[in-house]
Enzyme design. Structure first.
Site, PDB file in Angstrom:
ATOM      1  N   GLU A 121       0.848  -1.302   0.036  1.00 48.47           N
ATOM      2  CA  GLU A 121      -0.114  -0.221   0.163  1.00 48.47           C
ATOM      3  C   GLU A 121       0.826   1.313   0.014  1.00 48.47           C
ATOM      4  O   GLU A 121       0.615   2.387  -0.761  1.00 48.47           O
ATOM      5  CB  GLU A 121      -1.019   0.072   1.322  1.00 48.47           C
ATOM      6  CG  GLU A 121      -2.003  -1.132   1.120  1.00 48.47           C
ATOM      7  CD  GLU A 121      -2.908  -1.286   2.223  1.00 48.47           C
ATOM      8  OE1 GLU A 121      -2.306  -1.325   3.385  1.00 48.47           O
ATOM      9  OE2 GLU A 121      -4.036  -1.033   1.985  1.00 48.47           O
ATOM     10  N   GLU A 141      -3.591 -10.228   3.793  1.00 47.17           N
ATOM     11  CA  GLU A 141      -4.703  -9.778   4.923  1.00 47.17           C
ATOM     12  C   GLU A 141      -5.755 -10.957   5.147  1.00 47.17           C
ATOM     13  O   GLU A 141      -6.110 -11.335   6.048  1.00 47.17           O
ATOM     14  CB  GLU A 141      -5.295  -8.594   4.297  1.00 47.17           C
ATOM     15  CG  GLU A 141      -4.735  -7.435   4.719  1.00 47.17           C
ATOM     16  CD  GLU A 141      -3.599  -6.899   3.579  1.00 47.17           C
ATOM     17  OE1 GLU A 141      -3.256  -7.834   2.727  1.00 47.17           O
ATOM     18  OE2 GLU A 141      -3.074  -5.866   3.480  1.00 47.17           O
TER      19      GLU A 141
HETATM   20  C1  1HE Z   1       6.738  -8.541  11.938  1.00 49.80           C
HETATM   21  C2  1HE Z   1       6.079  -8.490  10.854  1.00 49.80           C
HETATM   22  C3  1HE Z   1       4.851  -7.679  10.796  1.00 49.80           C
HETATM   23  C4  1HE Z   1       7.865  -9.649  10.597  1.00 49.80           C
HETATM   24  N1  1HE Z   1       4.446  -7.410  12.101  1.00 49.80           N
HETATM   25  N2  1HE Z   1       6.239  -7.980  13.386  1.00 49.80           N
HETATM   26  N3  1HE Z   1       2.113  -8.930   6.869  1.00 49.80           N
HETATM   27  C5  1HE Z   1       2.443  -9.883   7.062  1.00 49.80           C
HETATM   28  O1  1HE Z   1       1.345 -10.724   6.900  1.00 49.80           O
HETATM   29  C6  1HE Z   1       3.772 -10.277   6.845  1.00 49.80           C
HETATM   30  C7  1HE Z   1       4.208 -11.076   7.870  1.00 49.80           C
HETATM   31  N4  1HE Z   1       5.870 -11.230   7.780  1.00 49.80           N
HETATM   32  C8  1HE Z   1       6.281 -12.229   7.150  1.00 49.80           C
HETATM   33  O2  1HE Z   1       5.676 -12.995   6.330  1.00 49.80           O
HETATM   34  C9  1HE Z   1       7.850 -12.330   7.095  1.00 49.80           C
HETATM   35  O3  1HE Z   1       8.484 -11.947   8.402  1.00 49.80           O
HETATM   36  C10 1HE Z   1       8.531 -11.997   5.984  1.00 49.80           C
HETATM   37  C11 1HE Z   1       8.348 -12.773   4.836  1.00 49.80           C
HETATM   38  C12 1HE Z   1       8.309 -10.534   5.772  1.00 49.80           C
HETATM   39  C13 1HE Z   1      10.173 -12.144   6.304  1.00 49.80           C
HETATM   40  O4  1HE Z   1      10.645 -13.352   6.890  1.00 49.80           O
HETATM   41  P1  1HE Z   1      11.844 -13.543   7.651  1.00 49.80           P
HETATM   42  O5  1HE Z   1      12.082 -15.131   7.837  1.00 49.80           O
HETATM   43  O6  1HE Z   1      12.943 -12.900   7.087  1.00 49.80           O
HETATM   44  O7  1HE Z   1      11.675 -12.659   8.942  1.00 49.80           O
HETATM   45  P2  1HE Z   1      10.845 -13.292  10.369  1.00 49.80           P
HETATM   46  O8  1HE Z   1      11.518 -14.117  11.282  1.00 49.80           O
HETATM   47  O9  1HE Z   1       9.395 -13.662  10.089  1.00 49.80           O
HETATM   48  O10 1HE Z   1      10.727 -11.906  11.063  1.00 49.80           O
HETATM   49  C14 1HE Z   1      11.731 -11.370  11.685  1.00 49.80           C
HETATM   50  C15 1HE Z   1      11.030 -10.402  12.839  1.00 49.80           C
HETATM   51  O11 1HE Z   1      10.088  -9.383  12.414  1.00 49.80           O
HETATM   52  C16 1HE Z   1      10.105 -11.315  13.668  1.00 49.80           C
HETATM   53  O12 1HE Z   1      10.001 -10.654  15.151  1.00 49.80           O
HETATM   54  P3  1HE Z   1      11.222 -11.421  16.271  1.00 49.80           P
HETATM   55  O13 1HE Z   1      10.880 -10.658  17.403  1.00 49.80           O
HETATM   56  O14 1HE Z   1      10.600 -12.658  16.461  1.00 49.80           O
HETATM   57  O15 1HE Z   1      12.768 -11.188  15.849  1.00 49.80           O
HETATM   58  C17 1HE Z   1       8.801 -11.126  13.238  1.00 49.80           C
HETATM   59  O16 1HE Z   1       7.670 -11.266  14.077  1.00 49.80           O
HETATM   60  C18 1HE Z   1       8.860  -9.644  12.708  1.00 49.80           C
HETATM   61  N5  1HE Z   1       7.985  -9.195  11.947  1.00 49.80           N
HETATM   62  N6  1HE Z   1       6.771  -9.027   9.765  1.00 49.80           N
HETATM   63  C19 1HE Z   1       5.211  -7.397  12.998  1.00 49.80           C
HETATM   64  N7  1HE Z   1       4.036  -7.632   9.661  1.00 49.80           N
HETATM   65  C20 1HE Z   1      -3.273  -0.935   7.006  1.00 49.80           C
HETATM   66  S1  1HE Z   1      -3.593  -2.420   6.808  1.00 49.80           S
HETATM   67  C21 1HE Z   1      -2.385  -3.167   6.156  1.00 49.80           C
HETATM   68  C22 1HE Z   1      -2.466  -4.580   6.494  1.00 49.80           C
HETATM   69  C23 1HE Z   1      -1.201  -5.514   6.388  1.00 49.80           C
HETATM   70  O17 1HE Z   1      -0.244  -5.074   6.130  1.00 49.80           O
HETATM   71  S2  1HE Z   1      -1.330  -7.227   6.660  1.00 49.80           S
HETATM   72  C24 1HE Z   1       0.116  -7.919   6.267  1.00 49.80           C
HETATM   73  C25 1HE Z   1       0.907  -8.141   7.617  1.00 49.80           C
END
Ligand code: 1HE
Length: 267
Positions: A121, A141
């Site tokens: 977005e 989402e």
């Molecule tokens: C996060 C987020 C996040 C990572 N919010 N903390 N977005 C998603 O559904 C995508 C979610 N994220 C992922 O699928 C993956 O993190 C990635 C593919 C982007 C990257 O994977 P990777 O293996 O490099 O990293 P990771 O181990 O998953 O994440 C590293 C850290 O970032 C980890 O935290 P930690 O404290 O355990 O180290 C994750 O929890 C954190 N992290 N993504 C919070 N999104 C206005 S409405 C819009 C609606 C949306 O955007 S929905 C889509 C949300």
């Protein structure tokens, strides 16, 4: 609204950094430990940055550090909001991204790795998108039980059409950088590590245009494209006349006619 500091940029949260390169402002998402997930402070920082750009900035670039452009909404903050708070939250995102789309200067987004959910977005609010080959796009989402809230329902169908967006949301489909390029998600596709230089070069090129022309491209053109044809033609004529009457136009047209202006040769 944050007050601009000596650099001319407002004070930003630790997840963001701002710098200038001549007439180009560069905003960096720098929360790689959370994959540049967009928390409230970051969204408010983006709004402040694009609302208070110094007057001599003519174009901007937004990019992210780490392996990914942005993992979208910070899911950790999405706790116990009720419906009314949810609406306010989404409106905050709309406000911030409007400052990009209808702000002071054209914006180039440089994309790599995950460009998902709210990250897509954010990218869609920019005027030009440069994607590195590592970029991929998704709207998770659907699988998270939430809904887009940062303007995707308006901006993405313009880029890829309603049905591709429905597919992304229904099925969680992930588009590669190459697919994104052919669908219209990106304008330029470059090798990994080459995006920022390309983005800055494009922003510098954009900054060379006459400010009124860029104003027309940013503010008038999209409205014309979405209005009924009669008002569209009228708005276009008004914008054309205003731009033509400017001092910039007179100087630049004279330059061309007197052989000082650049020709439109294939590069
Ligand atoms: C996060 C987020 C996040 C990572 N919010 N903390 N977005 C998603 O559904 C995508 C979610 N994220 C992922 O699928 C993956 O993190 C990635 C593919 C982007 C990257 O994977 P990777 O293996 O490099 O990293 P990771 O181990 O998953 O994440 C590293 C850290 O970032 C980890 O935290 P930690 O404290 O355990 O180290 C994750 O929890 C954190 N992290 N993504 C919070 N999104 C206005 S409405 C819009 C609606 C949306 O955007 S929905 C889509 C949300």
């Amino acid at each position: 609204m944050a007050t601009p500091s000596k650099s001319g940029f407002p004070k930003l949260p630790p997840s963001l950094a701002a710098e200038r390169r001549g007439e180009v402002a560069i905003l960096t998402l720098k929360r790689p430990q959370k994959r540049n997930a967009l928390d409230d402070a970051t969204i408010l920082g983006i709004e402040a940055f694009f609302s208070t750009l110094p007057a001599d900035i003519k174009a901007a670039v937004v990019h992210g550090v780490g392996e990914h452009f942005s993992a979208g909404l910070d899911l950790g903050e999405l706790t116990e909001r009720d419906v009314a708070e949810g609406v306010q939250h989404s409106r905050m995102w709309h406000r911030a991204f409007e400052r990009i789309e209808f702000g002071k200067v054209p914006v180039v987004a440089v994309l790599h790795g995950a460009v998902v959910g709210g990250g897509l977005e954010l990218a869609a609010a920019a005027h030009i998108r440069v994607a590195e080959r590592s970029a991929y796009y998704a709207l998770p989402e659907g699988s998270r039980g939430i809904y887009v809230g940062g303007g995707a329902s308006v901006r993405l169908p313009r880029l890829i059409g309603v049905t591709h967006m429905q597919d992304m949301m229904f099925t969680g489909r992930i588009y590669s950088a190459e697919e994104g390029q052919s669908l219209g998600l990106s304008h330029y596709l470059v090798g990994n590590g080459k995006g920022l230089a390309k983005g800055i070069a494009l922003a510098e090129r954009i900054a060379e245009n006459a400010p009124l022309t860029n104003f027309g491209i940013m503010h008038v053109l999209p409205r014309i494209a979405e209005s009924d044809p009669a008002s569209g033609y009228l708005a276009e004529s008004l914008m054309a006349a205003i731009a033509q009457g400017s001092k910039d136009a007179k100087v630049r047209l004279k330059d061309f006619l007197e052989k000082r202006g650049k020709k439109v040769l294939r590069g």
